[in-house]
Design a protein around this motif. Structure first.
Motif, PDB file in Angstrom:
ATOM      1  N   THR A 178       0.882  -1.154   0.005  1.00 31.17           N
ATOM      2  CA  THR A 178       0.031   0.066  -0.132  1.00 31.17           C
ATOM      3  C   THR A 178       0.893   1.163   0.157  1.00 31.17           C
ATOM      4  O   THR A 178       0.469   2.029  -0.663  1.00 31.17           O
ATOM      5  CB  THR A 178      -0.896  -0.128   1.239  1.00 31.17           C
ATOM      6  N   MET A 179       2.062   1.279   0.768  1.00 29.78           N
ATOM      7  CA  MET A 179       2.770   2.244   0.968  1.00 29.78           C
ATOM      8  C   MET A 179       3.445   2.528  -0.625  1.00 29.78           C
ATOM      9  O   MET A 179       3.686   3.627  -1.114  1.00 29.78           O
ATOM     10  CB  MET A 179       3.944   2.184   1.894  1.00 29.78           C
ATOM     11  N   ILE A 180       3.909   1.550  -1.344  1.00 28.83           N
ATOM     12  CA  ILE A 180       4.530   1.578  -2.519  1.00 28.83           C
ATOM     13  C   ILE A 180       3.408   2.318  -3.512  1.00 28.83           C
ATOM     14  O   ILE A 180       3.743   2.831  -4.390  1.00 28.83           O
ATOM     15  CB  ILE A 180       5.172   0.300  -2.988  1.00 28.83           C
ATOM     16  N   ARG A 181       2.324   1.803  -3.542  1.00 30.45           N
ATOM     17  CA  ARG A 181       1.203   2.141  -4.442  1.00 30.45           C
ATOM     18  C   ARG A 181       0.792   3.771  -3.892  1.00 30.45           C
ATOM     19  O   ARG A 181       0.832   4.380  -5.142  1.00 30.45           O
ATOM     20  CB  ARG A 181      -0.166   1.101  -4.207  1.00 30.45           C
ATOM     21  N   ASP A 182       1.055   4.002  -2.914  1.00 33.07           N
ATOM     22  CA  ASP A 182       0.924   5.549  -2.518  1.00 33.07           C
ATOM     23  C   ASP A 182       1.936   6.324  -3.358  1.00 33.07           C
ATOM     24  O   ASP A 182       1.710   7.528  -3.771  1.00 33.07           O
ATOM     25  CB  ASP A 182       0.723   5.705  -0.949  1.00 33.07           C
ATOM     26  N   LEU A 183       3.236   5.812  -3.058  1.00 33.42           N
ATOM     27  CA  LEU A 183       4.376   6.481  -3.655  1.00 33.42           C
ATOM     28  C   LEU A 183       4.172   6.703  -4.906  1.00 33.42           C
ATOM     29  O   LEU A 183       4.454   7.734  -5.692  1.00 33.42           O
ATOM     30  CB  LEU A 183       5.649   5.813  -3.478  1.00 33.42           C
ATOM     31  N   LYS A 184       3.592   5.567  -5.895  1.00 34.05           N
ATOM     32  CA  LYS A 184       3.558   5.716  -7.321  1.00 34.05           C
ATOM     33  C   LYS A 184       2.294   6.888  -7.631  1.00 34.05           C
ATOM     34  O   LYS A 184       2.621   7.590  -8.566  1.00 34.05           O
ATOM     35  CB  LYS A 184       2.940   4.398  -7.675  1.00 34.05           C
TER      36      LYS A 184
END
Length: 246
Positions: A178-184
């Motif tokens: 989820t954190m990586i998706r938010d960064l994207k």
């Protein structure tokens, strides 16, 4: 073009790990590296971050040859964050001290500025209340999010993620993804080596399949993962499907 790897070669003894590999990454693009163990994914990330010296070829960041021996590696690493599958947090230091160590000690930023930025990031990922905790008091997913924050406090141009979910229990994987998706969503340029094919399909703009140190096939996730051109890619994905990971 934010990142450009051209004919990158790396050997360890008689073993060729990167075999004239070429890969370009545009700004704000997310590229997922997939492939069997030993295909060169982790070595490529380490070469881009200058932790491993290449034998031949060129790596450029924003058009600058960062593999030139005259380049200051520490200056380059301020622009490139790298997160490993093992969190590599110092156990005797608090979360906040882990995050601010490099900005203050290596990059000579004012301590207050570094702490304020660290707390801002911890708040964004829901870990502000853990700033004074030690790593062994955190779950694996929390530790990995702290490791990612540590890579983000220098506002890098590029974030490299090396199998960041592979050491986690299955129920903890989601919070990191989820954190990586938010960064994207915020436009962070990322290159991630992953065995999470479902995640690669969801978050990556492009998937690159590495085999024997080369990019054998690359393209949109639905094409590479759903209708690959190369026989070797199809063979690799068949094994992933058998293991229930796609």
């Amino acid at each position: 073009m934010l990142l450009s790897c051209t004919d990158v070669r790396k050997t360890f003894g008689a073993t060729v790990v990167l075999d004239n590999l070429s890969l370009d990454v545009d700004e704000h693009e997310v590229v997922a590296l997939i492939g069997a163990s030993g295909s060169g994914k982790s070595t490529l990330l380490r070469c881009v971050n200058l932790l491993t010296e290449i034998d031949d070829g060129v790596v450029r960041l924003d058009g600058e040859d960062i593999t030139d021996p005259r380049v200051d590696p520490d200056a380059v690493r301020q622009k490139i964050g790298l997160v490993f599958q093992s969190y590599n947090l110092f156990p005797h230091m608090t979360v906040l001290d882990n995050i601010t160590l490099a900005p203050v000690r290596v990059h000579k930023r004012p301590a207050r500025e570094a702490r304020d930025q660290a707390m801002e990031w911890l708040s964004r990922v829901g870990l502000a209340d853990k700033s004074g905790s030690y790593p062994d008091r955190l779950s694996g997913g929390q530790q990995q999010r702290v490791a990612i924050v540590r890579a983000l406090v220098n506002s890098p141009r590029l974030l490299l993620l090396d199998e960041v979910t592979s050491a986690l229990d299955p129920e903890l994987v989601g919070e990191v993804l989820t954190m990586i998706r938010d960064l994207k969503g915020e436009g962070m340029t990322m290159v991630l080596a992953t065995h999470e094919m479902g995640f690669a399909r969801q978050v990556a703009d492009r998937v690159a399949f590495l085999d024997k140190g080369r990019v054998l096939e690359q393209g949109p996730p639905d094409q590479v993962l759903g209708d690959p051109v190369e026989a070797r890619t199809r063979q690799f994905l068949a094994r992933i499907i058998e293991a229930g990971r796609l």
